[in-house]
Design an enzyme around this catalytic site. Structure first.
Site, PDB file in Angstrom:
ATOM      1  N   HIS A   3      34.197  46.911  43.231  1.00 12.87           N
ATOM      2  CA  HIS A   3      33.929  46.402  41.870  1.00 12.87           C
ATOM      3  C   HIS A   3      34.248  44.927  41.724  1.00 12.87           C
ATOM      4  CE1 HIS A   3      38.287  46.744  41.639  1.00 12.87           C
ATOM      5  NE2 HIS A   3      38.245  45.969  40.563  1.00 12.87           N
TER       6      HIS A   3
HETATM    7  C1  UD1 Z   1      38.896  43.197  35.732  1.00 16.78           C
HETATM    8  C2  UD1 Z   1      39.787  42.205  36.484  1.00 16.78           C
HETATM    9  C3  UD1 Z   1      39.896  42.630  37.931  1.00 16.78           C
HETATM   10  C4  UD1 Z   1      40.351  44.069  38.049  1.00 16.78           C
HETATM   11  C5  UD1 Z   1      39.484  44.984  37.196  1.00 16.78           C
HETATM   12  C6  UD1 Z   1      40.085  46.356  37.178  1.00 16.78           C
HETATM   13  C7  UD1 Z   1      39.720  39.895  35.632  1.00 16.78           C
HETATM   14  C8  UD1 Z   1      39.251  38.515  35.910  1.00 16.78           C
HETATM   15  N1  UD1 Z   1      39.242  40.849  36.447  1.00 16.78           N
HETATM   16  O1  UD1 Z   1      37.602  43.119  36.319  1.00 16.78           O
HETATM   17  O2  UD1 Z   1      40.850  41.807  38.591  1.00 16.78           O
HETATM   18  O3  UD1 Z   1      40.279  44.461  39.393  1.00 16.78           O
HETATM   19  O4  UD1 Z   1      39.429  44.499  35.855  1.00 16.78           O
HETATM   20  O5  UD1 Z   1      39.150  47.353  36.985  1.00 16.78           O
HETATM   21  O6  UD1 Z   1      40.480  40.107  34.730  1.00 16.78           O
HETATM   22  N2  UD1 Z   1      32.754  46.725  31.358  1.00 16.78           N
HETATM   23  C9  UD1 Z   1      32.427  47.901  30.755  1.00 16.78           C
HETATM   24  N3  UD1 Z   1      33.413  48.596  30.126  1.00 16.78           N
HETATM   25  C10 UD1 Z   1      34.681  48.146  30.051  1.00 16.78           C
HETATM   26  C11 UD1 Z   1      34.999  46.929  30.668  1.00 16.78           C
HETATM   27  C12 UD1 Z   1      34.023  46.236  31.319  1.00 16.78           C
HETATM   28  O7  UD1 Z   1      31.289  48.354  30.777  1.00 16.78           O
HETATM   29  O8  UD1 Z   1      35.535  48.843  29.478  1.00 16.78           O
HETATM   30  C13 UD1 Z   1      31.691  45.963  32.070  1.00 16.78           C
HETATM   31  C14 UD1 Z   1      31.093  44.866  31.213  1.00 16.78           C
HETATM   32  O9  UD1 Z   1      29.753  44.730  31.539  1.00 16.78           O
HETATM   33  C15 UD1 Z   1      31.824  43.633  31.691  1.00 16.78           C
HETATM   34  C16 UD1 Z   1      32.078  43.944  33.157  1.00 16.78           C
HETATM   35  O10 UD1 Z   1      32.289  45.348  33.215  1.00 16.78           O
HETATM   36  O11 UD1 Z   1      31.079  42.458  31.521  1.00 16.78           O
HETATM   37  C17 UD1 Z   1      33.282  43.236  33.736  1.00 16.78           C
HETATM   38  O12 UD1 Z   1      34.438  43.476  32.956  1.00 16.78           O
HETATM   39  P1  UD1 Z   1      35.703  42.471  33.011  1.00 16.78           P
HETATM   40  O13 UD1 Z   1      36.805  43.010  32.203  1.00 16.78           O
HETATM   41  O14 UD1 Z   1      35.264  41.096  32.744  1.00 16.78           O
HETATM   42  O15 UD1 Z   1      36.119  42.480  34.531  1.00 16.78           O
HETATM   43  P2  UD1 Z   1      36.317  43.648  35.561  1.00 16.78           P
HETATM   44  O16 UD1 Z   1      35.216  43.594  36.564  1.00 16.78           O
HETATM   45  O17 UD1 Z   1      36.569  44.931  34.866  1.00 16.78           O
HETATM   46  N1  UDP Z   2      41.299  54.453  39.573  1.00 18.14           N
HETATM   47  C1  UDP Z   2      41.054  55.593  38.806  1.00 18.14           C
HETATM   48  N2  UDP Z   2      39.772  56.088  38.770  1.00 18.14           N
HETATM   49  C2  UDP Z   2      38.749  55.536  39.470  1.00 18.14           C
HETATM   50  C3  UDP Z   2      39.017  54.379  40.248  1.00 18.14           C
HETATM   51  C4  UDP Z   2      40.303  53.861  40.265  1.00 18.14           C
HETATM   52  O1  UDP Z   2      41.965  56.142  38.183  1.00 18.14           O
HETATM   53  O2  UDP Z   2      37.631  56.050  39.392  1.00 18.14           O
HETATM   54  C5  UDP Z   2      42.666  53.890  39.575  1.00 18.14           C
HETATM   55  C6  UDP Z   2      43.324  53.843  40.943  1.00 18.14           C
HETATM   56  O3  UDP Z   2      44.052  55.027  41.177  1.00 18.14           O
HETATM   57  C7  UDP Z   2      44.235  52.625  40.839  1.00 18.14           C
HETATM   58  C8  UDP Z   2      43.538  51.734  39.833  1.00 18.14           C
HETATM   59  O4  UDP Z   2      42.555  52.538  39.183  1.00 18.14           O
HETATM   60  O5  UDP Z   2      45.502  52.974  40.306  1.00 18.14           O
HETATM   61  C9  UDP Z   2      42.867  50.580  40.530  1.00 18.14           C
HETATM   62  O6  UDP Z   2      42.119  49.879  39.606  1.00 18.14           O
HETATM   63  P1  UDP Z   2      40.886  48.958  39.985  1.00 18.14           P
HETATM   64  O7  UDP Z   2      40.390  49.307  41.331  1.00 18.14           O
HETATM   65  O8  UDP Z   2      39.948  49.041  38.836  1.00 18.14           O
HETATM   66  O9  UDP Z   2      41.523  47.502  39.948  1.00 18.14           O
HETATM   67  P2  UDP Z   2      42.344  46.621  40.989  1.00 18.14           P
HETATM   68  O10 UDP Z   2      43.505  47.420  41.480  1.00 18.14           O
HETATM   69  O11 UDP Z   2      41.404  46.206  42.078  1.00 18.14           O
HETATM   70  O12 UDP Z   2      42.736  45.430  40.181  1.00 18.14           O
END
Ligand code: UD1
Ligand code: UDP
Length: 359
Positions: free
Chosen positions: A208
């Site tokens: 992701h």
């Molecule tokens: C964010 C974090 C990343 C982390 C991830 C955990 C930053 C810069 N990035 O990335 O480090 O690994 O969270 O999962 O803070 N969206 C939805 N529903 C939601 C949230 C997001 O559909 O509830 C979609 C939207 O299209 C949005 C995109 O995901 O534009 C990205 O969301 P964003 O919160 O900007 O970053 P993540 O990729 O989730």
């Molecule tokens: N996780 C979850 N369901 C999923 C994928 C991830 O509960 O379908 C949990 C996972 O166990 C871990 C956390 O989400 O604790 C990791 O989050 P993510 O990969 O979104 O972010 P990152 O750790 O890369 O910032």
């Protein structure tokens, strides 16, 4: 003297999971605290499901910021947080990790008469193109207290001139969260049956990160490498796909090859169950690198660097980049590895150490 008041600022899936042991500790010890949700994650499957399953109270404040460009999103969070901090007047603001929510919490707190604590301090990928790297460096340098998960992260903070008095090595709170939930997951989760998977016979994929899924070539390279490995090994791949990645699959019109099955993001108990029973995890997630290391499941990381080198040092994880050939080689080398390495992330008492240090 009355107990200090703590404001936890969180906004995304991993922050909810990794702060949950701290919130539970505050509830058990009657430590006054408030939870402020920035609203960075808002889809039920990335947000509400974790509050419910981890039995966390609804946040006292929800800023409802939602998605947006980095500056727009972070600025809206800072603006919202300033009013909340003025209203709540906490002694400590606690942020976790490296997201925009953590950065906003750090900036807002550093402009107010409150101390700032950073949980999971001192991680470094040394890749300043990643938004997460910039965030974690800025938060560490703004923080009054850096809670480093390992000696290595404390060493990295010292190398940047951060005074040792500000740093405490605590272990990573993800160990607390895994230890608290893995038996419950074994008891309650029906995900193997629901998805018709056999223990030890499938591969778990998550990808992701912006640097991977926002680039069509990198994303396609990952999918191709995973497909080639899975076809040769005759294994099915389950990919609980983050909404960001789902949107990119559609926008880039990528075809997801046959052995890869897309499913919706899972709740924590189901995801822990898949991590425990997978033959191998292939991921770009920080949390998944840690959890598979803790649970004894081999992992292959589809990135060019990692801020979790401890997982590689103990033999739990291998960095393979995003080229199909290196993914296949790495996955073949790791898939039969037995999970007998030691866990470098602590004993599961990180939350208690952090709450002790704050109170
Ligand atoms: C964010 C974090 C990343 C982390 C991830 C955990 C930053 C810069 N990035 O990335 O480090 O690994 O969270 O999962 O803070 N969206 C939805 N529903 C939601 C949230 C997001 O559909 O509830 C979609 C939207 O299209 C949005 C995109 O995901 O534009 C990205 O969301 P964003 O919160 O900007 O970053 P993540 O990729 O989730
Ligand atoms: N996780 C979850 N369901 C999923 C994928 C991830 O509960 O379908 C949990 C996972 O166990 C871990 C956390 O989400 O604790 C990791 O989050 P993510 O990969 O979104 O972010 P990152 O750790 O890369 O910032």
């Amino acid at each position: 003297m009355s107990a200090p008041r703590i404001a936890f600022v969180l906004g995304t899936r991993p922050e909810i999971i990794k702060l949950s042991p701290l919130l539970r500790s505050c509830l058990e010890r009657d430590i006054p605290h408030v939870v402020v949700h920035t609203g960075q994650h808002y889809s039920d499957s990335l947000d509400t499901v974790f509050f419910e399953q981890l039995e966390l109270p609804t946040p006292c404040h929800d800023l409802g910021v939602g998605s947006g460009e980095h500056g727009e999103q972070t600025a809206a969070m800072i603006r919202g947080l300033e009013s909340v901090l003025d209203e709540e007047r906490p002694d400590h603001v606690v942020v976790q990790g490296d997201t925009n929510s953590a950065l906003a919490g750090a900036i807002a707190a550093s402009k107010r008469p409150t101390s700032l604590a950073h949980v999971e301090a001192g991680l470094r990928s040394f890749d300043r193109e990643m938004p997460e790297e910039v965030n974690r460096v800025l938060v560490d340098h703004a923080a009054d207290r850096c809670f480093a998960p390992t000696d290595e992260s404390a060493r990295l903070l010292a190398a940047e001139g951060i005074d040792g008095d500000r740093v405490v090595v605590t272990g990573n709170t993800i160990v607390d969260a895994v230890f608290e939930h893995r038996e419950l997951a074994a008891e309650k989760s029906t995900v193997l049956t629901d998805l018709d998977l056999e223990s030890g016979e499938f591969v778990l994929l998550t990808a992701h990160r912006a640097e991977n899924v926002d680039d069509p070539d990198r994303f396609a390279g990952i999918l191709e490498g995973v497909e080639r490995f899975a076809t040769r090994a005759d294994r099915e791949v389950v990919y609980p796909i983050h909404p960001r990645a789902r949107e990119r699959v559609e926008a880039f019109d990528l075809s997801v090859p046959e052995p890869i099955r897309l499913v919706e993001p899972l709740d924590f108990l189901d995801f822990l169950t898949l991590e425990s029973h997978a033959r191998l995890a292939i991921t770009d997630s920080g949390g998944v690198q840690e959890e598979t290391c803790i649970l004894g499941t081999p992992c292959v990381t589809v990135r060019d660097n990692t801020e979790r080198p401890e997982t590689i040092d103990v033999g739990a994880n291998r960095l393979v980049g995003i080229e199909p050939a290196t993914i296949v080689d790495g996955a073949e080398a790791m898939a039969d590895r037995s999970g007998s390495w030691s866990n470098p992330f602590g004993d599961g008492d990180a939350a208690a150490r952090i709450v002790d240090a704050l109170s």
